[in-house]
Enzyme design. Structure first.
Site, short mmCIF file in Angstrom:
data_model
loop_
_atom_site.label_atom_id
_atom_site.label_comp_id
_atom_site.label_asym_id
_atom_site.label_seq_id
_atom_site.Cartn_x
_atom_site.Cartn_y
_atom_site.Cartn_z
N SER A 19 -9.71 1.78 2.94
CA SER A 19 -8.85 2.52 2.05
C SER A 19 -7.82 1.68 1.29
O SER A 19 -7.26 2.15 0.31
CB SER A 19 -8.12 3.61 2.83
N LYS A 62 0.84 -1.20 0.00
CA LYS A 62 0.00 0.00 0.00
C LYS A 62 0.88 1.25 0.00
O LYS A 62 1.94 1.27 0.66
CB LYS A 62 -0.90 -0.04 1.25
N SER A 87 -9.77 -0.58 7.14
CA SER A 87 -9.22 -0.43 5.79
C SER A 87 -8.57 -1.66 5.17
O SER A 87 -8.26 -1.65 3.98
CB SER A 87 -8.23 0.72 5.74
N1 GLN Z 1 -13.11 4.10 6.49
C1 GLN Z 1 -12.46 4.48 7.70
C2 GLN Z 1 -12.08 5.93 7.63
O1 GLN Z 1 -12.41 6.53 6.67
C3 GLN Z 1 -11.27 3.61 7.97
C4 GLN Z 1 -10.05 4.00 7.26
C5 GLN Z 1 -8.87 3.15 7.60
O2 GLN Z 1 -8.99 2.11 8.24
N2 GLN Z 1 -7.68 3.64 7.22
O3 GLN Z 1 -11.47 6.48 8.49
#
Ligand code: GLN
Length: 520
Positions: free
Chosen positions: A154, A79, A178
């Site tokens: 994400s 990532k 994410s």
């Molecule tokens: N969807 C969650 C957020 O927007 C989690 C994001 C993540 O785990 N990096 O914060």
């Protein structure tokens, strides 16, 4: 033989027996990326030359009879919020568009030491803030199961790359879901390890009390293989746990112990797609057939989890992202133009008085920060910095941040109590399957609510995994969420492993359009 259809563990066996070479394997996956990347858009950096060099080196060492690591010859994607010296690390943000880190993250060093073949960096929501990968400053990643839908986020690029067979393994990060959420929407297996299990040195910080790095792959066995390499104490990360790394792969194949699971019944009702609820109920039957007792449980504080998470995560983000000031590194606004504008405003201010410009011109340094950040960050990142700054401000701190910190403690305590009664919890990862690209983009609250089932594990710092367990009527993957106490990775992966011995959801593959046809 289509090498790209094999699991990482199968490939590792073939490689180990010398039946195939690392270069051959890497070529097969590179060919998949070249074929499907134009349609899926999983990568921000893809470097087949460097990948093939690493593969050739593995083959050479094997030929010479030298020892090789557990991931020898297996392609891995990373990532783009994990620092790599070979490639830029952009966090899918304009503000880091040209940032090439001077060091490798600890997990990257460990992958290199394990002889993995690193192929490139995957797309994500900017700074990992989001749940659809639509918020990347560079491109949208599409769900391989339906190219008009999001892959989740994400770590959407990481999950889509595995689902499309472009890599057998990838590494993501999970602050509020994410890894698990895109794994669920793309029909792959993803683990958020216990807070502290995997070093975060070199992970670009979003919300430091919640962030964890973890593996994505097709099967629980492959996740275990990758976790064995990623996990372990790191003196460079003060939050990393000084605990031995168990032999996950070996442990998960042991027969299941006599345990009781808790089914989160409140996550199967209102607001949850009936196909998702049905798939979870079917999964319960699979566990029952494996001799596991399943009892219904309720987590009362969970209705507060999203609100609590979005105060804590944004507060920490507002502080972590203060470093992008246009001075130290990363994007800087056009200084020449800025100076010209400033000179002009000062002249008008001096000549015509305060009413000639909106406000007294800022000193150049403040202006540089302001302009750089205004131009470099996307709208969602700015929204979070503002929310977090507000929640931490004098007068609001007690009402918001401190309050959220107390709720967080209650959530953690409720998990602790529940884990006295059941060994692990099961439920859905998301309320529905993958949604359409653009569907929630104008509605941040709807996007945040999609995280309702995943953020609890981060707030409590516990381990959680997502495995494919069914499909919706549209043929979209459904993810089963298994949550366990801190350091329960062996048990969760063991449950996942036995579930996958009984089912074939993890073996199903999306049908991608023939490469010669234009994608959408
Ligand atoms: N969807 C969650 C957020 O927007 C989690 C994001 C993540 O785990 N990096 O914060």
């Amino acid at each position: 033989m289509d090498l790209a259809s094999l699991t990482a563990s199968e490939l590792a066996q073939w490689l180990c027996r010398g039946e195939i070479g690392a270069e051959e394997v890497t070529r097969a996956f590179v060919a998949r990326v070249k074929q499907y990347e134009p349609a899926v858009g999983a990568f921000l950096t893809f470097d087949p030359e460097k990948a093939l060099e690493q593969a050739a080196e593995v083959d050479r060492r094997r030929r010479e009879g030298k020892p090789v690591g557990p991931l020898a010859g297996l392609p891995v994607a990373i990532k783009d919020n994990i620092c790599t010296t070979d490639w830029k690390t952009t966090c899918a943000s304009k503000i880091l568009a040209n940032f090439r880190p001077p060091f490798d993250a600890t997990v990257v060093c460990r992958l290199r030491a394990g002889d993995a073949v690193l192929v490139g960096k995957t797309n994500m929501d900017e700074f990992a803030m989001g749940g659809s990968t639509e918020l990347s400053a560079f491109k949208v990643t599409r769900n391989p199961w339906d190219l008009s839908r999001v892959p989740g986020g994400s770590s959407g690029g990481a999950a889509a790359a595995v689902a499309a067979g472009m890599v057998p393994l990838s590494v993501g990060s999970d602050t509020g879901g994410s890894i698990r959420q895109p794994a669920a929407l793309c029909g792959v297996t993803g683990l958020k390890p216990t807070y502290g299990r995997v070093s975060r040195f070199g992970l670009v910080a979003f919300a430091s009390s919640l962030d964890q790095i973890g593996p994505l792959a097709r099967t629980a066995e492959d996740v275990a293989l990758l976790l064995e390499v990623l996990a372990g104490h790191d003196p460079l990360d003060a939050t990393s746990a000084n605990r031995e790394v168990p032999p996950y792969r070996e442990l998960i194949q042991q027969p299941l112990p006599t345990i009781r699971l808790g089914l989160l019944v409140d996550q199967l009702g209102e607001g949850v797609d009936t196909d998702v609820a049905q798939a979870i109920r079917e999964a319960v039957k699979v566990f029952a057939n494996l001799g596991v007792e399943v009892k219904e449980v309720r987590l009362l504080h969970h209705r507060l989890a999203v609100a609590c998470y979005y105060i804590i995560a944004t507060s920490e983000a507002s502080s972590n992202l203060a470093r992008y000031d246009g001075v130290h590194y990363g994007y800087r606004c056009d200084e020449h133009r800025m100076e010209e504008q400033l000179a002009e405003e000062r002249r008008r201010w001096a000549e015509k008085g305060p009413s000639s410009v909106a406000e007294e011109p800022d000193p150049p340094m403040v202006r540089l920060y302001r302009k750089t950040r205004a131009e470099g960050f996307g709208a969602e990142v700015k929204r979070r910095i503002m929310l977090g700054t507000y929640a931490l401000s004098a007068g609001y701190y007690e009402a918001y941040y401190l309050h959220a910190a107390k709720v967080r403690r209650l959530i953690r305590e409720e998990y602790d109590r529940t884990f006295q009664e059941v060994s692990a919890l099961i439920g859905p990862v998301t309320p529905t399957g993958a949604f359409a690209i653009g569907e929630k983009i104008q509605d941040p609250l709807a996007m945040y609510l999609f995280d309702a089932f995943t953020v609890g594990a981060n707030l409590a710092g516990i381990a959680a995994v997502s495995i494919p367990c069914g499909q919706t009527r549209e043929g979209l993957p459904v993810g089963l969420h298994l949550q366990g106490p801190p350091f329960a990775e062996p048990l969760l992966l063991q449950l996942a492993y036995w579930f996958q011995r009984e089912t074939d959801w993890h073996r199903r593959r999306p049908t991608l359009p023939a490469p010669d046809k234009p994608a959408l």
